[in-house]
Enzyme design. Structure first.
Site, PDB file in Angstrom:
ATOM      1  N   GLU A   1     -47.019  18.891  19.261  1.00 49.23           N
ATOM      2  CA  GLU A   1     -47.482  18.212  18.732  1.00 49.23           C
ATOM      3  C   GLU A   1     -47.757  18.067  17.647  1.00 49.23           C
ATOM      4  O   GLU A   1     -46.647  19.519  17.003  1.00 49.23           O
ATOM      5  CB  GLU A   1     -49.302  17.499  18.987  1.00 49.23           C
ATOM      6  CG  GLU A   1     -49.793  19.360  18.586  1.00 49.23           C
ATOM      7  CD  GLU A   1     -50.886  19.795  19.135  1.00 49.23           C
ATOM      8  OE1 GLU A   1     -51.186  19.150  20.012  1.00 49.23           O
ATOM      9  OE2 GLU A   1     -52.236  20.119  18.437  1.00 49.23           O
TER      10      GLU A   1
ATOM     11  N   HIS B   1     -56.305  19.715  16.299  1.00 47.16           N
ATOM     12  CA  HIS B   1     -56.434  20.550  16.585  1.00 47.16           C
ATOM     13  C   HIS B   1     -56.400  21.543  14.919  1.00 47.16           C
ATOM     14  O   HIS B   1     -55.897  20.354  13.956  1.00 47.16           O
ATOM     15  CB  HIS B   1     -54.862  20.428  16.845  1.00 47.16           C
ATOM     16  CG  HIS B   1     -55.381  21.012  18.500  1.00 47.16           C
ATOM     17  ND1 HIS B   1     -54.412  20.411  19.246  1.00 47.16           N
ATOM     18  CD2 HIS B   1     -56.233  21.255  19.520  1.00 47.16           C
ATOM     19  CE1 HIS B   1     -54.540  20.685  20.909  1.00 47.16           C
ATOM     20  NE2 HIS B   1     -55.842  21.016  20.713  1.00 47.16           N
TER      21      HIS B   1
END
Lengths: 299, 401
Positions: free
Chosen positions: A220, A258
């Protein structure tokens, strides 16, 4: 062989008496994991019971290790105390510490990582779903499940999965299982900017593992771990690798859930990672629905 | 969490960094009073600076037409006039986006005689997992442009987390910046103080741009942080209640604040297709796949591992409070989470909010059969998706994007 853990790995759970730790201790035990001890300071001498399992609880890891021979730990400890819990495992000489906790201050992890240099302990995480080596039983039971992943989505086989995400990993694993393709080991390295184990660390292990024949790598935005792994794969990779990068539509400068998923100063974009994958010959899943098929086409 | 310039300067000052004499003001009268005080103390020139969580203030324009969010002033009257022109007005800069930011406070500061400008920052170097000090002789400009055109002018020094910032590192950086003689010692001390601020506050970024050599009152050159910016590591805020109290809700999007109250992770975007997902990676991937099939995501929304009925309803309300939303995609991979619990939550939320927009729900995982049954028997118009690709295509089609 798989990597990191086998069905015989003896696991202790730090924070087993908290509701989160207890829930996942139960699920791991039901899955067949060898949970041999719990550690909660002040609750030593108590017993954690689930079905027919009776797990002794200790005040310290050192005592738990001495009594049970545990070599791996799952850390289910709240953020203010989690880095200390990790370092206790390192100090006790554990082979593996899997830190599930989300929300550990970055500086604590900077310090912990530095303190761990040269130690034999491998840290996975923090802010990760954990590690699963599937077993041979129904719903892959009989394997080793450390963390919070749903056991039943797995199947014993030969694909290694490494990812920063939780549920996105479950997608990939489930896609494989639904196609009758099993996994050797699934490793969630977590979504924090400072962690114990990188994509590349796990990929090197998969490349050296005779039971792993192909790899799915899920990344990511944020940082450059995927690029680092891709560069190594280009030079040294010996098995097919397929990947997916989440966050192509993420706006710069925002933390996307995150702590490590943030595009800073133009760095860490999905585009850069996908380009690195392409240059390394890594199969690129254009959508998350294609992760398994992308790898299987290469095999 | 971000801080205003005046708050960043307060924290730096606490750790021994020299900053210009200044006070933050909320009214033109207060601004004038500060200016009177500073002029009386011997300062010759003032600067009035709009306090917003965005850069580019100097070159920005107010929606009222007034030019510039940073103004030099030669008199207390001038300070009062400029403060009046800024306070309560919306400032648009390159970094705020076209909507701009409402200016509620201005910083009135002594404007020193600047001889030279430098760039200084402390941040995490992700490649090494260590703190890094970045410095450059190219101060007062966009550091990303410097990095792009003259990267050799950026000095990077890695800091050992157990030893902290060492004196020799300060001298090394000072020498690289051309700071010699008495300024070398001053620079080394200031660099350490800026690093200590970063470490002690659990900051993710401390940026001083420009760090200036100014003419001190005694005629000797002095190093002063003329502008400062700080972002804090959200994970560290629990142990800094004093810094948490500096949070300015006026600088955050109302829907994002509301989401935080329900432990939902929500970020508003510009599109028309809203999504509701469990897990940050899956949520990002859901936004990506919507775009892949021709739609534009309206938001990022991670309901996390729990997702109680109340959270699902709160999530729907927040999504629907965005007027651009024309359709919703719910994508849930039930790991530990039970799909039927989510399905029940969705049905209740749709009823409670009176949802009329197209809703596509894709459920997978734990107890999915019961979940799909709950949705099918609800009597509500809910479009089911099998895979993520299937669900994304359906919602894009339904919205007609």
């Amino acid at each position: 062989m798989a990597i990191l853990v086998t069905p015989q790995t003896k696991v202790l759970i730090q924070g087993i008496t908290g509701s989160f730790g207890a829930r996942h201790a139960q699920l791991s035990l039901s899955y067949g994991t060898q949970v041999v001890a719990g550690v909660t300071p002040g609750k030593g001498g108590q017993t954690f019971r689930h079905e027919t399992h009776e797990v002794p609880i200790f005040d310290t890891i050192a005592e738990a290790v001495k009594a049970t021979g545990a070599t791996a730990s799952a850390v289910f400890v709240p953020p203010p105390f989690a880095a200390d819990a990790i370092l206790e495992g390192v100090g006790a000489g554990l082979e593996l510490v899997v830190a599930i906790t989300e929300g550990i201050p970055v500086v604590d992890m900077v310090r912990a990582r530095h303190a761990m240099q040269g130690s034999k302990t491998r840290l996975i995480g923090p802010n990760c779903p954990g590690v699963v080596t599937p077993g041979e039983g129904p719903d892959s039971r009989g394997g080793c499940r450390i963390g919070i992943s749903p056991g039943y989505i797995h199947r014993k086989g030969n694909i290694g999965v490494v990812s920063r995400s939780g549920t996105l990993t479950y997608e990939a694993v489930w896609q494989l299982t639904c196609r009758g393709v099993g996994q050797s080991t699934c490793v969630g390295i977590g979504g924090d900017p400072v962690n114990g184990t990188s994509h590349l660390d796990v990929i090197k292990m998969f490349m050296a593992d005779p039971e792993t024949h192909g790899i799915i790598m899920i990344g990511e935005i944020g940082g450059s771990a995927e690029e680092e792994a891709a560069a190594w794969i280009k030079e040294h990779g010996t098995k097919p690798v397929a990947g997916f990068i989440a966050g192509a539509t993420a706006p710069p400068g925002r933390r996307m859930g995150h702590a490590g998923a943030i595009i800073s100063g133009g760095k860490g974009t999905a585009e850069a990672k996908i380009t690195a994958f392409r240059e390394a010959g890594i199969g690129i899943a254009t959508t998350p629905s294609d992760m398994a098929d992308t790898l299987l086409k290469m095999m | 969490m971000n801080l205003h310039e005046y708050q960043a300067k307060q924290l730096l000052h606490c750790h021994g960094v020299a900053v210009p004499a200044s006070e933050v003001c909320e009214t033109p009268e207060a601004a004038r009073a500060v200016a009177d005080k500073l002029f009386a103390a011997g300062e010759k020139l003032m600067v009035v600076k709009s306090q917003i969580h965005a850069g580019g203030r100097g070159k920005g324009t107010f929606k009222s037409g007034f030019q510039g969010g940073v103004k030099l002033c030669k008199s207390a009257q001038d300070v009062e006039d400029k403060a009046r022109a800024m306070l309560g007005q919306v400032l648009v800069t390159k970094q705020t986006g076209p909507d701009g930011r409402l200016v509620r406070k201005v910083l009135v500061a002594a404007a020193p005689d600047i001889r030279k400008e430098f760039y200084l920052a402390v941040l995490l170097d992700r490649a090494t997992s260590r703190p890094m000090v970045m410095a450059s002789t190219e101060g007062g400009v966009d550091i990303e442009e410097v990095a792009a055109s003259t990267p050799e002018k950026i000095i990077k020094e890695s800091i050992d987390p157990s030893l902290g910032f060492q004196a020799w590192q300060g001298r090394k950086i000072a020498a690289a910046l051309g700071l010699r003689g008495e300024l070398m010692g001053q620079a080394a001390k200031l660099l350490k103080s800026v690093y200590d601020t970063w470490w002690a506050t659990d900051a993710s970024l401390v940026e001083v741009n420009p760090l200036c050599i100014v003419d001190g009152r005694d005629g000797k050159p002095q190093l002063v942080a003329v502008d400062a910016k700080m972002s804090l590591d959200d994970n560290g805020l629990f142990r800094h209640p004093d810094i948490l109290a500096m949070r300015d809700l006026g600088e955050e999007a109302p829907l994002e604040i509301e989401a935080g109250k329900h432990s939902l992770n929500y970020i508003k975007l510009d599109g028309s297709i809203a999504c509701l997902v469990n897990g940050a990676g899956l949520a990002m991937a859901t936004m990506d796949i919507i775009k892949h099939f021709g739609g534009e995501p309206a938001n990022f929304l991670d309901v996390g591992g729990g997702a109680s009925k109340d959270q699902v309803t709160a999530a729907f309300r927040i999504i629907l409070a965005d007027p651009s939303v024309r359709g919703i995609l719910v994508n849930i991979f039930g790991g530990i989470m039970d799909c039927n619990v989510i399905a029940t939550g969705i049905v209740d939320a749709v009823r409670e909010t009176g949802l009329k927009l197209p809703l596509v729900v894709r459920l997978e995982g734990n107890n999915v059969a019961a979940g799909k049954k709950t949705l099918a028997e609800s009597g509500l118009t809910i479009i089911g998706g099998d895979t993520m690709a299937d669900a994304a295509q359906k919602v894009v089609k339904a919205v007609g994007a």
